[in-house]
Design an enzyme around this catalytic site. Structure first.
Site, PDB file in Angstrom:
ATOM      1  N   GLU A   1       0.937  -1.210   0.079  1.00 16.52           N
ATOM      2  CA  GLU A   1       0.176   0.083   0.088  1.00 16.52           C
ATOM      3  C   GLU A   1       0.606   1.107   0.048  1.00 16.52           C
ATOM      4  OE1 GLU A   1      -2.776   1.420  -0.433  1.00 16.52           O
ATOM      5  OE2 GLU A   1      -4.282   0.047  -0.103  1.00 16.52           O
TER       6      GLU A   1
ATOM      7  N   ASN B   1     -10.028   7.205   0.418  1.00 11.07           N
ATOM      8  CA  ASN B   1      -8.734   5.997   0.071  1.00 11.07           C
ATOM      9  C   ASN B   1      -7.656   7.183  -0.458  1.00 11.07           C
ATOM     10  OD1 ASN B   1      -7.606   3.770   0.106  1.00 11.07           O
ATOM     11  ND2 ASN B   1      -9.576   2.715  -0.292  1.00 11.07           N
TER      12      ASN B   1
ATOM     13  N   ASP C   1      -9.037   2.904  -5.088  1.00  5.81           N
ATOM     14  CA  ASP C   1      -8.172   2.779  -4.227  1.00  5.81           C
ATOM     15  C   ASP C   1      -7.268   3.878  -4.206  1.00  5.81           C
ATOM     16  OD1 ASP C   1      -6.832   1.833  -1.837  1.00  5.81           O
ATOM     17  OD2 ASP C   1      -7.478  -0.097  -1.992  1.00  5.81           O
TER      18      ASP C   1
END
Length: 288
Positions: free
Chosen positions: A20, A154, A201
């Protein structure tokens, strides 16, 4: 919409938990390996190095201050940590008074304004996330909320002129834009792109003003123009969590991807995470 099937998708790195918050920094891709607490840097050939281990497993995210110091959002602790020159971590900002819900993503703009999203009211029974917020940590250290009612906040990006912040609202299937005022406040909230059945995302901007967004359930990354026109897409065989443009000429799209098995299985021994790369049509721009 063009598909990038003719271009080769390369596997740069295997065996991750959940990649991430990818960032191109000092000629390498840096990212958070959720589930392990590691912050990893990898070059285009796959040579990797664990740069730091933080006291968090998920969520946590990274960016850099204008003076080059790394900042880390320790999401469940409600803290923004700063790495000092000797490698130690100090508290840069305390967000616990603003929310008890976890914080998620961070972006630092070209003027040193830090935006962190997530937090917000507690989720309703049976839900994982409540409405999210965006907070501003100003260069003078002051902290204040600058947006609310974000539908699962996000990825975020700031345009090269420091005048617009774009945020992915995953549960609203859209990218939302705000004007950034001289003091860092956000105004003129508007729909930047309606993504239909897309679930954005992590995001990044390119020099042609388009946004790449990663999509976990649809297992792809999509390049979209303001207004919603889809320009390009890259398919994967697992969920795409975030993407970042980098490389020697800025035109390599890096994607962090992993098999998605539900929130309850995010911390596990499964190591299906990968870093992928593919040639993009335009170099990266703005922040991060």
């Amino acid at each position: 919409m063009q598909k990038s099937a003719a271009k080769e998708v390369n596997v740069v790195m295997n065996g991750l938990a959940f990649g991430e918050s990818p960032r191109w920094h000092d000629d390498r891709l840096w990212f958070c390996n959720w589930g392990t607490g590691q912050i990893v840097a990898v070059d285009a050939e796959g040579n990797s190095q664990v740069m730091l281990t933080v006291p968090a497993t998920l969520p946590y995210s990274i960016d850099w201050l204008p003076d080059g110091r790394l900042v880390v959002v320790s999401g469940r602790d409600g803290l923004v940590l700063r790495q000092e020159p000797d490698g130690t971590l100090a508290t840069h900002a305390d967000l616990r008074g603003l929310s008890t819900s976890p914080w998620n993503e961070i972006v630092v703009d070209g003027r040193g304004n830090i935006y962190v999203n997530g937090g917000g009211p507690a989720p309703a029974p049976g839900q994982h996330f409540g409405p999210g917020t965006i907070v501003l940590i100003a260069p003078d250290g002051s902290v204040r909320q600058v947006a609310d009612k974000i539908a699962f906040a996000n990825g975020m990006a700031v345009t090269p002129d420091n005048k617009t912040l774009i945020v992915a609202e995953s549960h609203a299937n859209r990218l939302t834009a705000f004007d950034i005022a001289a003091d860092g406040s956000l105004a003129n909230r508007r729909r930047w792109a309606d993504l239909g059945n897309g679930f954005p995302d992590g995001i990044c901007l390119d020099a042609e003003g388009a946004v790449w967004y990663a999509d976990v359930p649809n297992r792809h990354c999509v390049r979209v123009r303001e207004g919603g026109a889809m320009l390009d897409s890259v398919d994967a065989d697992r969920g795409c969590f975030a993407c970042m443009l980098g490389g020697a000429d800025g035109k390599t799209l890096f994607i962090v991807a992993a098999e998605w098995r539900g929130f309850e299985h995010m911390i596990s021994d499964a190591r299906t995470g990968q870093v992928l790369s593919i040639e993009a049509s335009a170099p990266g721009a703005g922040w991060p």
